[in-house]
Design a protein around this motif. Sequence first.
Motif, PDB file in Angstrom:
ATOM      1  N   ALA A 322      43.516  63.435  80.650  1.00 46.67           N
ATOM      2  CA  ALA A 322      44.516  62.890  80.869  1.00 46.67           C
ATOM      3  C   ALA A 322      45.414  63.653  81.343  1.00 46.67           C
ATOM      4  O   ALA A 322      45.439  64.287  80.885  1.00 46.67           O
ATOM      5  CB  ALA A 322      44.999  62.682  79.090  1.00 46.67           C
ATOM      6  N   VAL A 323      46.715  63.097  82.368  1.00 41.85           N
ATOM      7  CA  VAL A 323      47.786  63.499  83.360  1.00 41.85           C
ATOM      8  C   VAL A 323      48.302  62.652  82.937  1.00 41.85           C
ATOM      9  O   VAL A 323      49.208  61.751  82.824  1.00 41.85           O
ATOM     10  CB  VAL A 323      47.198  63.158  84.655  1.00 41.85           C
ATOM     11  CG1 VAL A 323      48.413  63.528  85.383  1.00 41.85           C
ATOM     12  CG2 VAL A 323      45.883  64.151  84.892  1.00 41.85           C
ATOM     13  N   VAL A 324      49.560  63.289  82.069  1.00 43.65           N
ATOM     14  CA  VAL A 324      50.915  62.473  82.107  1.00 43.65           C
ATOM     15  C   VAL A 324      52.363  63.120  83.621  1.00 43.65           C
ATOM     16  O   VAL A 324      52.213  63.591  83.909  1.00 43.65           O
ATOM     17  CB  VAL A 324      52.197  63.650  81.006  1.00 43.65           C
ATOM     18  CG1 VAL A 324      53.248  62.739  80.568  1.00 43.65           C
ATOM     19  CG2 VAL A 324      51.129  63.530  79.486  1.00 43.65           C
ATOM     20  N   ASP A 325      51.797  61.756  83.860  1.00 41.82           N
ATOM     21  CA  ASP A 325      52.815  61.687  85.341  1.00 41.82           C
ATOM     22  C   ASP A 325      54.019  61.636  85.899  1.00 41.82           C
ATOM     23  O   ASP A 325      54.944  61.741  84.201  1.00 41.82           O
ATOM     24  CB  ASP A 325      52.020  60.529  86.221  1.00 41.82           C
ATOM     25  CG  ASP A 325      52.376  58.841  85.459  1.00 41.82           C
ATOM     26  OD1 ASP A 325      52.263  59.198  84.460  1.00 41.82           O
ATOM     27  OD2 ASP A 325      52.579  58.662  86.133  1.00 41.82           O
ATOM     28  N   GLU A 326      54.930  61.828  86.734  1.00 40.80           N
ATOM     29  CA  GLU A 326      56.144  62.218  86.985  1.00 40.80           C
ATOM     30  C   GLU A 326      56.738  61.516  86.452  1.00 40.80           C
ATOM     31  O   GLU A 326      56.814  59.899  86.612  1.00 40.80           O
ATOM     32  CB  GLU A 326      56.228  62.597  88.099  1.00 40.80           C
ATOM     33  CG  GLU A 326      55.633  63.761  89.069  1.00 40.80           C
ATOM     34  CD  GLU A 326      53.963  63.059  90.214  1.00 40.80           C
ATOM     35  OE1 GLU A 326      53.081  63.629  90.625  1.00 40.80           O
ATOM     36  OE2 GLU A 326      53.679  61.485  89.523  1.00 40.80           O
ATOM     37  N   TYR A 327      57.788  61.504  86.550  1.00 44.93           N
ATOM     38  CA  TYR A 327      58.794  60.725  85.620  1.00 44.93           C
ATOM     39  C   TYR A 327      60.468  61.280  86.758  1.00 44.93           C
ATOM     40  O   TYR A 327      59.786  61.876  87.009  1.00 44.93           O
ATOM     41  CB  TYR A 327      59.908  61.199  84.900  1.00 44.93           C
ATOM     42  CG  TYR A 327      60.785  60.145  84.334  1.00 44.93           C
ATOM     43  CD1 TYR A 327      61.430  59.792  84.719  1.00 44.93           C
ATOM     44  CD2 TYR A 327      60.483  59.454  82.726  1.00 44.93           C
ATOM     45  CE1 TYR A 327      62.839  58.507  84.115  1.00 44.93           C
ATOM     46  CE2 TYR A 327      61.365  57.987  81.946  1.00 44.93           C
ATOM     47  CZ  TYR A 327      62.122  58.613  82.912  1.00 44.93           C
ATOM     48  OH  TYR A 327      63.578  57.499  82.614  1.00 44.93           O
ATOM     49  N   LYS A 328      60.646  59.842  87.478  1.00 57.52           N
ATOM     50  CA  LYS A 328      61.184  60.747  88.859  1.00 57.52           C
ATOM     51  C   LYS A 328      62.480  59.407  89.123  1.00 57.52           C
ATOM     52  O   LYS A 328      62.814  58.122  88.762  1.00 57.52           O
ATOM     53  CB  LYS A 328      60.731  60.005  90.658  1.00 57.52           C
ATOM     54  CG  LYS A 328      61.150  59.906  91.597  1.00 57.52           C
ATOM     55  CD  LYS A 328      60.216  59.810  92.638  1.00 57.52           C
ATOM     56  CE  LYS A 328      59.033  60.270  93.159  1.00 57.52           C
ATOM     57  NZ  LYS A 328      58.599  59.642  94.381  1.00 57.52           N
TER      58      LYS A 328
END
Length: 684
Positions: A322-328
């Motif tokens: 599982a991937v915790v993706d970007e906070y932009k």
Amino acid sequence: MIKIGSSIGSSLFALVFCFAFMHQSTALAATSVQSTVDRNEMGLGDSFTLSVTVVSNDDVDVQDPRVPSLEDFDLLNNWSSTAVAQKLVQTSKGMQFETQRRKEFHYMLSPKRAGTLSVSSFEVVVNGKVYRTQPIVINVGSQGGGSGGGGRGVPKSPKAPSTGPRMPHGFDDQFENMDNAEEEIFNQLLQQRQRLMQQMQQQGGGNFPDPNNFGSVGTGGMAHPAFRSLPTNPNEAFFISVELDKTEVYEGEQVTVNWYVYTRGQMETLDRLKFPDLRGFWKEIIEEVPAIQFSEEIVNGVPWKKALLASHALFPIKAGTAVVDEYKIKSRVRLLSQGQGWGYSGKPYEYTKSSARVEIKVKPLPLEGRPSDFSGAVGQFELHDSVENTTVPVNQPFSLKVRFEGAGNAKLIDLPALNLPSALEQYDSKSEAKFFKNGRSFKEFEVLLIPRQEGELTIPAMSVSMFDPQGSKYYTRKTQPITLKIVNNPNAPVGSSQRMADGGKPSATAPVVTNRLPDVIMAWQPSTQASVMYRPWVWVFIFAGVIASLLWKAQREFGWGRRQRTLKELVQKRYKALDSALAKNEVRKVGAEMTNIFYLVMGNVSGEGGASLKINDLLEMIPPSLRREHGDEITKTFEIFQTMSFAPEEMLGGLKDPATMKGNVERAKKVISEMISSVDEKQS
């Protein structure tokens, strides 16, 4: 010569028929079916919960909804819940209790594409009658909105915009005031803690642990994170940091994730361009700050200002990666001056930064040693059951409460099997669940039970197996059996219960009560001195008047003696209401009237009535020649008026323009005229 007895019998039959018809109409009118969503604006990759709710004053047979085509959505999960509530209402006989029953079907959906999407009507059969919900329009942006998944099994939706009306007051959340007070206390503690940390940092500097030991809320951060990204270039305008307490977990095990912003300049604006999508996780929000608050932190000897952006508790829903993706975010920053002092000068510049992507290894729950009664609960939970009173009158409902509480996501736990004795009837159940900001949660089931026999009953002990991710093993929690004393109920109907002899069997000496009329009716006798009300000719006039009024009402309701109107005449009558709404520019009414006209005409053309079918199904039933020539036009114009009926105001756009609305009405009338002509040709 008319026989009085026959006349009275006919009149009584007519009265009974009338009352039964009115009762049936009332029962149907007391049932409502509606659909709501917890929100209708989101980003691609987010999910939302759609609920179909059936509310009735009577005990009705509710079938599972017929789910429409969900081509633009993924169905992630579905579950159902039931509830029974009573409230005092004013009636002609004074204040009385009114029972309302609610059955909810919940569907967790995720959009497949961006744009304006529509969830079509759900169809629910209640006591043999088909109900259709209103379509719901969903706005999906190209970027995720960061809301993640909805709550599984939670009766009350999150406090967010909804396209449907609220539930009846009888189902108000009894824990709402408690939750609000709890949130208020937590916010006050949070503010005190932040002030304390700022004072400590002003006195001694550095990064201090969280005084409340939440580990995920506040600017102090985690004591020992498994992953943390920190700024390395002191000349950066700002940096987005992410920290996780674990990078390897089991399915359903909690991962706490914090996002921070670090800066050495003065941030004049801050726009959150992209919330993490967090696909593959069940998400609970610990904190999403509306306004950031900075504190000092020294990283590698360089002073930075640090502020929390968000903190989430994540629960991976399947094994794998599982991937915790970007906070932009995008911010306009005025940099620190290079001269003397700590002032900010020069022209501000806009920058866009993203946090790092972090992979989490999700291990499957072990198959070896898995108990047969494992319900999927992952965490450290305690199990308790209780009743308010162990002495209960026979045939009187009482509540059994089963509560799970501990560390983990209790919202995912289902009600275990109760294995009740045959003399104890399970009537209904409902649940309440909450996830707290410190990582603990609870779920409480309230089961309504009705004892059917007098004597001593025992609710057996329950055994539930769960998985402890810290110890990597399964464990079992058991409750204690509950012994009940079921006593005589003087308010219960005569002969409605049995007294149990030894061994829990009905006593052989139990009295048998025969059905008889109440004593108050049997004791009534006419007076020996007959008054005018006992004279036969008075009753003849009374029942003649009743029969006449019933015949007059039946003639109006069923049209006896009137010529049946043609389809064209029915449509022309509807057109009058439509044209009136069009002249007043009433967009919603125009949409509703034209939608109803389409169902009326399509139902007649297909010969199926149309009340319980979707427009696409009706289209398949009309003559092939009509479908070939006008099928596309029927579908397009119907969708226009359906949108005018139900879509949010901001979605209507040019459809509200009077000229556009008039043009669409003329298009619809033209195709409806073609369908009516086909019916006339068939009849001739």
